[in-house]
Write a protein that holds these residues in place. Structure first.
Motif, mmCIF file in Angstrom:
data_model
loop_
_atom_site.group_PDB
_atom_site.id
_atom_site.type_symbol
_atom_site.label_atom_id
_atom_site.label_comp_id
_atom_site.label_asym_id
_atom_site.label_seq_id
_atom_site.Cartn_x
_atom_site.Cartn_y
_atom_site.Cartn_z
ATOM 1 N N HIS A 91 -14.470 -20.643 -5.684
ATOM 2 C CA HIS A 91 -14.973 -19.328 -5.262
ATOM 3 C C HIS A 91 -15.083 -19.259 -3.732
ATOM 4 O O HIS A 91 -16.161 -19.176 -3.155
ATOM 5 C CB HIS A 91 -16.327 -19.028 -5.917
ATOM 6 C CG HIS A 91 -16.289 -19.113 -7.411
ATOM 7 N ND1 HIS A 91 -15.739 -18.134 -8.200
ATOM 8 C CD2 HIS A 91 -16.707 -20.088 -8.267
ATOM 9 C CE1 HIS A 91 -15.828 -18.480 -9.470
ATOM 10 N NE2 HIS A 91 -16.402 -19.673 -9.536
ATOM 11 N N LYS A 141 -2.250 -15.203 -7.472
ATOM 12 C CA LYS A 141 -2.849 -13.866 -7.584
ATOM 13 C C LYS A 141 -4.316 -14.009 -7.997
ATOM 14 O O LYS A 141 -5.206 -13.364 -7.425
ATOM 15 C CB LYS A 141 -2.078 -13.035 -8.606
ATOM 16 C CG LYS A 141 -2.634 -11.644 -8.869
ATOM 17 C CD LYS A 141 -1.718 -10.884 -9.820
ATOM 18 C CE LYS A 141 -2.273 -9.506 -10.161
ATOM 19 N NZ LYS A 141 -3.437 -9.582 -11.059
ATOM 20 N N LEU A 142 -4.562 -14.896 -8.962
ATOM 21 C CA LEU A 142 -5.935 -15.144 -9.406
ATOM 22 C C LEU A 142 -6.763 -15.804 -8.309
ATOM 23 O O LEU A 142 -7.972 -15.548 -8.183
ATOM 24 C CB LEU A 142 -5.928 -16.036 -10.657
ATOM 25 C CG LEU A 142 -5.289 -15.431 -11.913
ATOM 26 C CD1 LEU A 142 -5.188 -16.475 -13.016
ATOM 27 C CD2 LEU A 142 -6.079 -14.220 -12.393
ATOM 28 N N GLU A 199 -8.010 -13.175 -6.109
ATOM 29 C CA GLU A 199 -9.065 -12.431 -6.797
ATOM 30 C C GLU A 199 -10.363 -13.228 -6.909
ATOM 31 O O GLU A 199 -11.435 -12.651 -7.115
ATOM 32 C CB GLU A 199 -8.576 -12.021 -8.190
ATOM 33 C CG GLU A 199 -7.441 -11.001 -8.145
ATOM 34 C CD GLU A 199 -6.827 -10.745 -9.523
ATOM 35 O OE1 GLU A 199 -7.269 -11.380 -10.491
ATOM 36 O OE2 GLU A 199 -5.899 -9.917 -9.608
ATOM 37 N N SER A 200 -10.271 -14.564 -6.762
ATOM 38 C CA SER A 200 -11.470 -15.410 -6.872
ATOM 39 C C SER A 200 -12.271 -15.472 -5.577
ATOM 40 O O SER A 200 -13.378 -16.028 -5.562
ATOM 41 C CB SER A 200 -11.074 -16.832 -7.285
ATOM 42 O OG SER A 200 -10.490 -17.549 -6.204
ATOM 43 N N SER A 234 -16.911 -11.682 -2.616
ATOM 44 C CA SER A 234 -17.038 -10.361 -2.007
ATOM 45 C C SER A 234 -17.299 -10.496 -0.512
ATOM 46 O O SER A 234 -18.088 -11.348 -0.091
ATOM 47 C CB SER A 234 -18.182 -9.596 -2.687
ATOM 48 O OG SER A 234 -18.397 -8.367 -2.059
ATOM 49 N N ASN A 256 -2.448 -6.553 -3.378
ATOM 50 C CA ASN A 256 -3.871 -6.755 -3.658
ATOM 51 C C ASN A 256 -4.693 -5.654 -2.995
ATOM 52 O O ASN A 256 -4.577 -5.415 -1.792
ATOM 53 C CB ASN A 256 -4.325 -8.127 -3.133
ATOM 54 C CG ASN A 256 -5.797 -8.377 -3.369
ATOM 55 O OD1 ASN A 256 -6.627 -8.081 -2.520
ATOM 56 N ND2 ASN A 256 -6.127 -8.916 -4.535
ATOM 57 N N SER A 308 -8.126 -5.396 -3.112
ATOM 58 C CA SER A 308 -9.542 -5.738 -2.951
ATOM 59 C C SER A 308 -9.995 -5.479 -1.512
ATOM 60 O O SER A 308 -9.178 -5.334 -0.596
ATOM 61 C CB SER A 308 -9.785 -7.198 -3.326
ATOM 62 O OG SER A 308 -9.109 -8.055 -2.431
#
Length: 453
Positions: free
Chosen positions: A178, A206-207, A210-211, A214, A234, A236
């Motif tokens: 993370h 890709k994951l 996303e991990s 924030s 992406n 995000s």
């Protein structure tokens, strides 16, 4: 805190065990075989198991956590006992995350260059006397171990591997950290035994993006088309900061980084390493390191162990060894040495021994990777075929896969050694590439035979 390591002999596993022991944890462990240097390292820290093999009697309800190495299978008797007792079971990346939840986590990922980039960041932070923890996949000069986990360091720098975490946790390791700051150096298909198609492999990165936590940051190589496309797709709200190959020159065998305040002599070379440097610089910027601080510190970086590592030189000839084994790494390492020494012939020797590289379908990925070498030699220890229960590969298949009709193919180390000891060294360089050990030969001794030929 009592922690038991199942498969403690692994490279990162035994270093993590040592790090936790230094933190004051009570550590025990087991394995069915422990190779060097793990054996000596564990013994020096009083952590070497008293006997080899698995014993469920070692597992009791007094243990607070189990750390499970990838070497341990799903039917491991100690794992089964731990599951029966309901003990908390972690892969080593999951446990590292548990140890670093309150820290800033820098995770360096990518199919190539991640060890070097991680090492560069660590080197700079150490020169600047920053307090940080780390997890890296190679032995580095100035660092006693490959893992450091402390209570108070506010930052941890982690080499993030895309391979699976453990036999019971089939996620890529880098997803479990993370990241607050993540880096992707490049993407080239690997680990086909767990990612049988390129798209499945690509999906892991890709994951990984996303991990990212924030408000975190992705540092990425803008020169890599696959990475650039992933980032573009992406949506995000993380920060995204690309880097590119910096300007550099080569003079008398030394690479110089071109900067606004003049050229900086480096102790590493090759376009891939200059790209790695740019990635490390970008991460360090996000950690508050100034441009001047980075340039001063990186000039003394000598490289990670087995990453274009100098072996010997004599009479104008040089021998290097490199961890390169996947197609993209082989190509980059050959081009780096040839660019650094354009007037010498380059004899490149690559050992294929991983599951992926011995797969005839994947072999096609090596096409043209050795075109930069004046002479291409491929070595596969015949024992590798037996160990992996794979049918032997013939010379014609090898030559076709590499697209080099003149490639020389050896399957026994004695013949390879004899050939190198007779080829003559004048105006020639050698580059050994493998994630293995070329059948256990001593490359320094072989280099002497090459120089005397």
């Amino acid at each position: 805190m009592r922690v038991h390591f199942i498969a403690i002999g692994g490279s990162v596993m035994h270093n993590l065990a040592i790090a936790l022991s230094k933190k004051g944890y009570l550590i025990t462990g087991s394995d069915d075989y422990i190779y060097e240097p793990s054996r000596t390292n564990l013994a020096n820290n009083d952590l070497l198991p008293d006997k080899l093999g698995w014993d469920p009697e070692r597992i009791t309800d007094e243990i607070n956590a189990i750390v499970l190495g990838m070497h341990a299978k799903v039917d491991n008797p100690e794992l089964l006992k731990a599951q029966e007792l309901g003990l908390p079971i972690y892969s080593y990346p999951a446990y590292i995350y548990e140890q670093s939840k309150e820290k800033i986590r820098v995770v360096v990922g990518g199919s190539h260059g991640k060890t070097t980039i991680t090492s560069m960041i660590m080197h700079v932070l150490k020169i600047l006397a920053r307090d940080f923890d780390y997890v890296v996949g190679a032995k580095l000069e100035g660092f006693e171990t490959m893992v450091k986990i402390t209570k108070d360091a506010p930052l941890i720098v982690i080499e993030g591997d895309e391979y699976l975490a453990s036999a019971i946790d089939r996620r890529p390791k880098f997803l479990l950290y993370h990241a607050n700051i993540a880096l992707i150096s490049g993407i080239a298909w690997d680990h086909i035994n767990v990612f049988p198609t390129y798209q499945e492999y690509l999906e892991q990165f890709k994951l990984f993006i996303e991990s990212i936590e924030s408000k975190g940051t992705l540092v990425y190589n803008k020169d890599d088309k696959e990475v650039q496309e992933l980032v573009s797709n992406n949506n995000s709200s993380i920060n995204k900061h690309g880097y590119k190959l910096p300007d550099f020159t080569i003079n008398k065998g030394i690479s110089y980084l071109s900067t606004a305040k003049g050229d900086i002599a480096l102790q590493v070379f090759g376009k891939h390493n200059l790209s790695n440097l740019a990635g490390a610089f970008t991460v360090c910027e996000w950690l508050g390191v100034s441009r001047e601080e980075f340039y001063k510190a990186i000039s003394s970086f000598k490289g990670a162990a087995r990453r274009l590592e100098y072996v010997a030189d004599y009479d104008g000839s040089v021998v290097y060894k490199d961890f390169a084994h996947s197609p993209s790494k082989v190509k980059a390492s050959i081009e780096a040495v040839k660019e650094q020494y354009p007037n010498n012939k380059l004899i490149a020797i690559v050992e294929l021994h991983t599951f992926s590289s011995l797969n005839e379908e994947f072999l096609r990925e090596y096409s043209d990777t050795m075109q930069g070498a004046d002479e291409a030699i491929i070595f596969i220890d015949q024992n590798s075929f037996r160990q992996k229960n794979i049918s032997p590969i013939n010379a014609l298949t090898i030559k076709k896969a590499f697209n080099r009709e003149d490639a020389i193919y050896f399957t026994d180390i004695e013949s390879l050694q004899l050939y190198i000891s007779e080829i003559g060294h004048k105006e020639k360089n050698l580059l050994f590439m493998s994630s293995g050990n070329f059948g256990g030969i001593n490359l320094v001794n072989l280099s002497d035979k090459f120089f005397n030929s």
